[in-house]
Write a protein that holds these residues in place. Sequence first.
Motif, PDB file in Angstrom:
ATOM      1  N   PRO A 213       2.456 -33.505  11.637  1.00 46.75           N
ATOM      2  CA  PRO A 213       1.669 -33.135  12.825  1.00 46.75           C
ATOM      3  C   PRO A 213       2.237 -33.627  14.155  1.00 46.75           C
ATOM      4  O   PRO A 213       1.935 -33.053  15.202  1.00 46.75           O
ATOM      5  CB  PRO A 213       0.306 -33.781  12.549  1.00 46.75           C
ATOM      6  N   LYS A 214       3.031 -34.701  14.136  1.00 47.46           N
ATOM      7  CA  LYS A 214       3.529 -35.269  15.391  1.00 47.46           C
ATOM      8  C   LYS A 214       4.251 -34.228  16.249  1.00 47.46           C
ATOM      9  O   LYS A 214       3.947 -34.049  17.434  1.00 47.46           O
ATOM     10  CB  LYS A 214       4.466 -36.437  15.090  1.00 47.46           C
ATOM     11  N   TYR A 215       5.205 -33.505  15.647  1.00 48.31           N
ATOM     12  CA  TYR A 215       6.000 -32.535  16.400  1.00 48.31           C
ATOM     13  C   TYR A 215       5.217 -31.253  16.667  1.00 48.31           C
ATOM     14  O   TYR A 215       5.360 -30.629  17.725  1.00 48.31           O
ATOM     15  CB  TYR A 215       7.295 -32.229  15.647  1.00 48.31           C
ATOM     16  N   ILE A 216       4.378 -30.888  15.719  1.00 49.05           N
ATOM     17  CA  ILE A 216       3.562 -29.683  15.895  1.00 49.05           C
ATOM     18  C   ILE A 216       2.601 -29.866  17.075  1.00 49.05           C
ATOM     19  O   ILE A 216       2.446 -28.970  17.907  1.00 49.05           O
ATOM     20  CB  ILE A 216       2.787 -29.355  14.604  1.00 49.05           C
ATOM     21  N   ASP A 217       1.977 -31.023  17.156  1.00 51.29           N
ATOM     22  CA  ASP A 217       1.042 -31.290  18.258  1.00 51.29           C
ATOM     23  C   ASP A 217       1.749 -31.269  19.607  1.00 51.29           C
ATOM     24  O   ASP A 217       1.210 -30.769  20.605  1.00 51.29           O
ATOM     25  CB  ASP A 217       0.366 -32.645  18.058  1.00 51.29           C
ATOM     26  N   ARG A 218       2.977 -31.793  19.646  1.00 51.15           N
ATOM     27  CA  ARG A 218       3.728 -31.799  20.910  1.00 51.15           C
ATOM     28  C   ARG A 218       4.092 -30.378  21.345  1.00 51.15           C
ATOM     29  O   ARG A 218       4.030 -30.029  22.524  1.00 51.15           O
ATOM     30  CB  ARG A 218       4.988 -32.653  20.767  1.00 51.15           C
ATOM     31  N   LEU A 219       4.459 -29.562  20.379  1.00 49.55           N
ATOM     32  CA  LEU A 219       4.781 -28.172  20.708  1.00 49.55           C
ATOM     33  C   LEU A 219       3.550 -27.408  21.182  1.00 49.55           C
ATOM     34  O   LEU A 219       3.627 -26.595  22.102  1.00 49.55           O
ATOM     35  CB  LEU A 219       5.387 -27.466  19.488  1.00 49.55           C
ATOM     36  N   ARG A 220       2.422 -27.682  20.559  1.00 50.70           N
ATOM     37  CA  ARG A 220       1.185 -27.016  20.981  1.00 50.70           C
ATOM     38  C   ARG A 220       0.795 -27.427  22.396  1.00 50.70           C
ATOM     39  O   ARG A 220       0.309 -26.605  23.177  1.00 50.70           O
ATOM     40  CB  ARG A 220       0.062 -27.334  19.989  1.00 50.70           C
ATOM     41  N   GLU A 221       0.993 -28.692  22.720  1.00 51.38           N
ATOM     42  CA  GLU A 221       0.720 -29.157  24.081  1.00 51.38           C
ATOM     43  C   GLU A 221       1.666 -28.489  25.072  1.00 51.38           C
ATOM     44  O   GLU A 221       1.266 -28.099  26.177  1.00 51.38           O
ATOM     45  CB  GLU A 221       0.855 -30.685  24.159  1.00 51.38           C
ATOM     46  N   PHE A 222       2.934 -28.400  24.664  1.00 44.55           N
ATOM     47  CA  PHE A 222       3.917 -27.728  25.527  1.00 44.55           C
ATOM     48  C   PHE A 222       3.520 -26.277  25.763  1.00 44.55           C
ATOM     49  O   PHE A 222       3.575 -25.772  26.889  1.00 44.55           O
ATOM     50  CB  PHE A 222       5.298 -27.788  24.869  1.00 44.55           C
ATOM     51  N   LYS A 223       3.088 -25.602  24.710  1.00 43.01           N
ATOM     52  CA  LYS A 223       2.684 -24.193  24.806  1.00 43.01           C
ATOM     53  C   LYS A 223       1.533 -24.025  25.785  1.00 43.01           C
ATOM     54  O   LYS A 223       1.537 -23.110  26.620  1.00 43.01           O
ATOM     55  CB  LYS A 223       2.296 -23.686  23.419  1.00 43.01           C
ATOM     56  N   LYS A 224       0.549 -24.926  25.723  1.00 40.67           N
ATOM     57  CA  LYS A 224      -0.606 -24.824  26.617  1.00 40.67           C
ATOM     58  C   LYS A 224      -0.212 -25.064  28.078  1.00 40.67           C
ATOM     59  O   LYS A 224      -0.829 -24.522  28.992  1.00 40.67           O
ATOM     60  CB  LYS A 224      -1.682 -25.840  26.215  1.00 40.67           C
ATOM     61  N   GLY A 225       0.836 -25.860  28.276  1.00 42.34           N
ATOM     62  CA  GLY A 225       1.224 -26.206  29.643  1.00 42.34           C
ATOM     63  C   GLY A 225       2.198 -25.250  30.299  1.00 42.34           C
ATOM     64  O   GLY A 225       2.522 -25.410  31.486  1.00 42.34           O
ATOM     65  N   ILE A 226       2.668 -24.243  29.560  1.00 41.89           N
ATOM     66  CA  ILE A 226       3.684 -23.341  30.104  1.00 41.89           C
ATOM     67  C   ILE A 226       3.233 -22.620  31.385  1.00 41.89           C
ATOM     68  O   ILE A 226       3.984 -22.586  32.370  1.00 41.89           O
ATOM     69  CB  ILE A 226       4.151 -22.331  29.030  1.00 41.89           C
ATOM     70  N   PRO A 227       2.034 -22.034  31.438  1.00 41.88           N
ATOM     71  CA  PRO A 227       1.631 -21.349  32.690  1.00 41.88           C
ATOM     72  C   PRO A 227       1.666 -22.271  33.905  1.00 41.88           C
ATOM     73  O   PRO A 227       2.160 -21.884  34.976  1.00 41.88           O
ATOM     74  CB  PRO A 227       0.200 -20.881  32.382  1.00 41.88           C
ATOM     75  N   LYS A 228       1.174 -23.488  33.744  1.00 44.01           N
ATOM     76  CA  LYS A 228       1.160 -24.432  34.854  1.00 44.01           C
ATOM     77  C   LYS A 228       2.579 -24.843  35.234  1.00 44.01           C
ATOM     78  O   LYS A 228       2.920 -24.950  36.422  1.00 44.01           O
ATOM     79  CB  LYS A 228       0.337 -25.663  34.471  1.00 44.01           C
ATOM     80  N   LEU A 229       3.428 -25.061  34.225  1.00 50.75           N
ATOM     81  CA  LEU A 229       4.822 -25.431  34.472  1.00 50.75           C
ATOM     82  C   LEU A 229       5.556 -24.319  35.215  1.00 50.75           C
ATOM     83  O   LEU A 229       6.312 -24.565  36.159  1.00 50.75           O
ATOM     84  CB  LEU A 229       5.523 -25.722  33.145  1.00 50.75           C
ATOM     85  N   LEU A 230       5.310 -23.072  34.799  1.00 48.50           N
ATOM     86  CA  LEU A 230       5.967 -21.933  35.429  1.00 48.50           C
ATOM     87  C   LEU A 230       5.551 -21.813  36.894  1.00 48.50           C
ATOM     88  O   LEU A 230       6.384 -21.582  37.778  1.00 48.50           O
ATOM     89  CB  LEU A 230       5.605 -20.653  34.669  1.00 48.50           C
ATOM     90  N   ASP A 231       4.259 -21.976  37.156  1.00 45.87           N
ATOM     91  CA  ASP A 231       3.767 -21.925  38.539  1.00 45.87           C
ATOM     92  C   ASP A 231       4.430 -22.994  39.394  1.00 45.87           C
ATOM     93  O   ASP A 231       4.732 -22.778  40.578  1.00 45.87           O
ATOM     94  CB  ASP A 231       2.249 -22.103  38.576  1.00 45.87           C
ATOM     95  N   PHE A 232       4.659 -24.163  38.804  1.00 41.47           N
ATOM     96  CA  PHE A 232       5.255 -25.267  39.552  1.00 41.47           C
ATOM     97  C   PHE A 232       6.710 -24.996  39.904  1.00 41.47           C
ATOM     98  O   PHE A 232       7.128 -25.165  41.054  1.00 41.47           O
ATOM     99  CB  PHE A 232       5.139 -26.564  38.743  1.00 41.47           C
ATOM    100  N   VAL A 233       7.502 -24.547  38.914  1.00 36.26           N
ATOM    101  CA  VAL A 233       8.947 -24.431  39.135  1.00 36.26           C
ATOM    102  C   VAL A 233       9.310 -23.257  40.041  1.00 36.26           C
ATOM    103  O   VAL A 233      10.394 -23.246  40.643  1.00 36.26           O
ATOM    104  CB  VAL A 233       9.724 -24.321  37.799  1.00 36.26           C
ATOM    105  N   ILE A 234       8.441 -22.243  40.181  1.00 34.70           N
ATOM    106  CA  ILE A 234       8.779 -21.119  41.053  1.00 34.70           C
ATOM    107  C   ILE A 234       8.203 -21.278  42.458  1.00 34.70           C
ATOM    108  O   ILE A 234       8.374 -20.397  43.306  1.00 34.70           O
ATOM    109  CB  ILE A 234       8.310 -19.774  40.450  1.00 34.70           C
ATOM    110  N   ASN A 235       7.555 -22.414  42.702  1.00 36.90           N
ATOM    111  CA  ASN A 235       7.042 -22.697  44.044  1.00 36.90           C
ATOM    112  C   ASN A 235       8.052 -23.560  44.777  1.00 36.90           C
ATOM    113  O   ASN A 235       8.233 -24.738  44.481  1.00 36.90           O
ATOM    114  CB  ASN A 235       5.690 -23.413  43.945  1.00 36.90           C
ATOM    115  N   GLY A 236       8.742 -22.951  45.740  1.00 31.80           N
ATOM    116  CA  GLY A 236       9.808 -23.643  46.449  1.00 31.80           C
ATOM    117  C   GLY A 236       9.366 -24.895  47.176  1.00 31.80           C
ATOM    118  O   GLY A 236      10.170 -25.809  47.407  1.00 31.80           O
TER     119      GLY A 236
END
Length: 269
Positions: A213-236
């Motif tokens: 579960p350790k790695y699976i949980d980290r990937l699931r957290e990463f998946k949930k954070g993708i929209p927020k991460l994408l919004d951040f990196v494309i904001n100059g």
Amino acid sequence: MSIAISENSDFLKVHVQRFAKQQNLSNTKFEYSTATKDGDNYLGILIRVEIEGMKNGGIEKFNLIFKRAPRDTKLREVFGVRHLYIHEIKFYEEKLPIFVSMLSEHNLSINDIPRYYGGSAVPENEVLILEDLKCYGASMNKSVILDYSHASLAIQHLGRFHAYSFALRDQKPAVFENLKLIKEPFYNNSRTFLEAYDILCDVAIKAIESEGPKYIDRLREFKKGIPKLLDFVINGRNAEPYAVLNHGDYWSNNILFSYNDVTDTPRLL
């Protein structure tokens, strides 16, 4: 990407006639050929066009690249093709002249960006007309992976392009602030990317499900954070105080080199 010869011919006739009128050419003739191999440029159809016409009693020739948007409906929808072409046309017509004007005040010029002869944002017939740098001996590097001499040269020129933004920030801060209002055209306009990342994350989770579960949980957290991460990196604004106007697609197929005949040393064009 292949396209029917007759379709290319009909499309080019319209734009060549318009180009000839803008350049005051008469008795215009043109020849064309594919400028890239299939797969080299999946978001554009690059056509090499040689135009010849009469002007002021003499013959004038132009070597051009017509970059035409793909017409495939699904491709246009998935990658936001129309947004990309409008964005590129605005760069040549609105953003680049700002840098050119600023540099001219200091007797400097830009010599590593092709001359722009015009474009059209007509839906499903978007096109840019650019100078063909092949007539200066320029070509793509044979390898997708650049060696040191090619890569270092590419980075130098990218750094020079970024320096224009720093100079503009210093010389004309109000103008630079307007540049910062530009929205990133690729990731901003495609929900498909979020769907694709979801699928990729699900595949990755499936691949490591036996690892615990350790790695699976980290990937699931990463998946949930993708929209927020994408919004951040494309904001100059999140790049301040180092925000610059960037290339947006700086990879080997979008970089042309010319070579010194004696040393075979690349020169970026």
